[in-house]
Enzyme design. Structure first.
Site, short mmCIF file in Angstrom:
data_model
loop_
_atom_site.label_atom_id
_atom_site.label_comp_id
_atom_site.label_asym_id
_atom_site.label_seq_id
_atom_site.Cartn_x
_atom_site.Cartn_y
_atom_site.Cartn_z
CG HIS A 159 -34.13 8.97 -8.38
ND1 HIS A 159 -32.92 8.43 -8.73
CD2 HIS A 159 -34.16 8.98 -7.03
CE1 HIS A 159 -32.24 8.11 -7.64
NE2 HIS A 159 -32.97 8.44 -6.59
CB ALA A 211 -48.19 25.50 8.43
CB THR A 251 -44.55 22.18 -7.30
OG1 THR A 251 -45.70 22.97 -7.63
CG2 THR A 251 -44.93 21.12 -6.28
NE ARG A 277 -53.71 37.42 2.57
CZ ARG A 277 -52.97 38.14 3.41
NH1 ARG A 277 -52.46 39.29 3.04
NH2 ARG A 277 -52.72 37.72 4.64
#
Length: 172
Positions: free
Chosen positions: A98, A145, A150, A168
């Protein structure tokens, strides 16, 4: 109040836009909008995974890709996953959010913004990783994990953390 549903997620491989040979769907897999989902050959989809197609855009999963148990792939903005990709159990791939419409409008009522996700060939996404809208993960990259991706990850890189950062490159 009228209630709506997107269906129960029950499907057959014939309902998919394309389903290559030798695909495996374990018990409890749910598929929504199968007409917008293409699977290559030898794709594995683990127990209780959800392939949430959308009324627009395409979810494409390449040959020999493995989708772990309880993974959730939501392709409102489009998902393109290459060949030989490992998607760990509990991974979330999200292609919509949103937008910010100001304080006078509830976030839930704000416009939906779409951002396609591209995961190139030979990648691995660790258990519980989250990939957010508009991200491209380059060929051969490894996501740790629990990482929250982003921004784009370059090819052959290792990215970990919240938010995910490249630590790396993978060795040659």
């Amino acid at each position: 109040m009228r209630h709506r549903t997107h269906g129960d997620g029950a499907f057959s491989a014939e309902q998919l836009k394309h389903c290559g040979p030798d695909c495996v769907f374990e018990a409890g897999v749910l598929v929504f909008h199968p007409e917008n989902i293409e699977l290559g050959a030898n794709v594995y989809v683990g127990h209780h995974a959800i392939l949430k197609g959308y009324h627009q855009n395409l979810m494409r999963i390449g040959d020999e890709t493995w989708v772990g148990q309880q993974a959730f792939l939501h392709s409102a903005g489009g998902i393109d996953i290459g060949a030989r990709v490992g998607i760990g159990p509990g991974v979330r791939i999200i292609t919509s959010s949103h937008g910010e419409a100001g304080r006078d409008i509830a976030i839930l009522d704000s416009p939906i913004e779409l951002g396609p996700v591209v995961i190139e060939d030979d990648c691995d996404l660790g258990v519980g990783a989250i990939v957010l809208p508009g991200v491209r993960i380059g060929r051969g990259a490894q996501i740790g994990a629990g990482a929250v991706v982003t921004e784009d990850v370059p090819p052959y890189s290792i990215a970990v953390g919240v938010p995910a950062k490249v630590t790396r490159e993978r060795p040659r």
